[in-house]
Design a protein around this motif. Structure first.
Motif, mmCIF file in Angstrom:
data_model
loop_
_atom_site.group_PDB
_atom_site.id
_atom_site.type_symbol
_atom_site.label_atom_id
_atom_site.label_comp_id
_atom_site.label_asym_id
_atom_site.label_seq_id
_atom_site.Cartn_x
_atom_site.Cartn_y
_atom_site.Cartn_z
ATOM 1 N N GLU A 31 0.816 -1.217 0.000
ATOM 2 C CA GLU A 31 0.000 0.000 0.000
ATOM 3 C C GLU A 31 0.846 1.263 0.000
ATOM 4 O O GLU A 31 0.365 2.331 -0.350
ATOM 5 N N GLY A 33 3.265 4.235 -1.027
ATOM 6 C CA GLY A 33 3.558 4.866 -2.305
ATOM 7 C C GLY A 33 2.625 6.017 -2.596
ATOM 8 O O GLY A 33 1.863 6.467 -1.743
ATOM 9 N N LYS A 34 2.705 6.490 -3.827
ATOM 10 C CA LYS A 34 1.962 7.669 -4.248
ATOM 11 C C LYS A 34 0.814 7.252 -5.168
ATOM 12 O O LYS A 34 1.002 6.477 -6.104
ATOM 13 N N TYR A 35 -0.358 7.810 -4.881
ATOM 14 C CA TYR A 35 -1.556 7.598 -5.686
ATOM 15 C C TYR A 35 -2.015 8.964 -6.186
ATOM 16 O O TYR A 35 -1.889 9.951 -5.470
ATOM 17 N N GLU A 51 -0.015 10.348 -0.680
ATOM 18 C CA GLU A 51 1.205 9.549 -0.528
ATOM 19 C C GLU A 51 1.213 8.883 0.836
ATOM 20 O O GLU A 51 1.251 9.553 1.866
ATOM 21 N N TYR A 131 -3.857 -3.342 -4.903
ATOM 22 C CA TYR A 131 -3.192 -2.169 -4.338
ATOM 23 C C TYR A 131 -2.771 -1.137 -5.387
ATOM 24 O O TYR A 131 -1.939 -0.284 -5.119
ATOM 25 N N THR A 132 -3.343 -1.167 -6.575
ATOM 26 C CA THR A 132 -2.992 -0.172 -7.590
ATOM 27 C C THR A 132 -4.029 0.938 -7.682
ATOM 28 O O THR A 132 -3.810 1.917 -8.389
ATOM 29 N N GLU A 133 -5.157 0.797 -6.960
ATOM 30 C CA GLU A 133 -6.195 1.819 -6.981
ATOM 31 C C GLU A 133 -6.785 2.029 -5.587
ATOM 32 O O GLU A 133 -6.939 1.078 -4.829
ATOM 33 N N TYR A 150 -8.112 6.933 -7.311
ATOM 34 C CA TYR A 150 -6.703 7.309 -7.283
ATOM 35 C C TYR A 150 -5.900 6.114 -7.774
ATOM 36 O O TYR A 150 -6.030 5.020 -7.264
ATOM 37 N N LYS A 151 -5.041 6.339 -8.770
ATOM 38 C CA LYS A 151 -4.201 5.277 -9.346
ATOM 39 C C LYS A 151 -2.785 5.394 -8.802
ATOM 40 O O LYS A 151 -2.248 6.500 -8.672
ATOM 41 N N LYS A 152 -2.183 4.243 -8.502
ATOM 42 C CA LYS A 152 -0.829 4.236 -7.959
ATOM 43 C C LYS A 152 0.152 4.624 -9.063
ATOM 44 O O LYS A 152 0.100 4.098 -10.169
#
Length: 154
Positions: A31, A33-35, A51, A131-133, A150-152
């Motif tokens: 999880e 990281g930046k989205y 983030e 965990y990419t959205e 929100y997309k990673k």
């Protein structure tokens, strides 16, 4: 001698069990990281960023750009806070929220934004697509016209 050996094994087992508990309390790398969510406009584009950082810290920002442009013109807002994760839901708790000093100004340099709220605001996001959205969960009492995703990005 046998007693010393038993105490040594118990100490090692205790150390490893404490380390394992500490690791369980830390957020998973999935999880972190930046989205971002891009909102396209006729006059400006707004890039909303969340983030998630190690230790449960979160920062967010709204960066203004010219339509289709890559240069940042300034910040519409930014916030700092904490997040928690429960199952497939991330809850973000804003501790401080900054925005432009003048309501007629859409963006400004980050250091010129002013604190307008401390604490109290929270948002929930459903974790999707491995965990990419992050999908905003519209809570009762809020007007939600769409479901922002929100997309990673890293």
């Amino acid at each position: 001698m046998n007693l010393k050996l038993i105490l040594l094994f118990l100490s090692i087992a205790l150390i490893f069990s404490c380390k394992e508990e500490e690791m369980d309390m830390q957020p998973s790398k999935q999880e972190l990281g930046k989205y971002q969510l891009e909102v396209k406009g006729n006059t400006y584009d707004l890039i909303n960023i969340i983030e998630l950082k190690i230790g449960g810290n979160v920062i967010g920002a709204g960066i203004v750009k010219n339509p289709g442009g890559s240069e940042d013109l300034g910040y519409n807002y930014y916030f700092t806070g904490k997040y928690t994760m429960n199952d497939d839901v991330i809850s973000i708790f804003q501790e401080s929220y900054f925005q432009t000093a003048s309501p007629s100004k859409l963006f400004d340099a980050r250091e010129l934004l002013v604190l307008v709220q401390a604490g109290s605001e929270s948002f929930d996001f459903a974790i999707k697509s491995n965990y990419t959205e992050l999908h905003l969960i519209c809570s009762s009492g809020n007007l939600c016209l769409d479901n922002p995703i929100y997309k990673k990005v890293d």
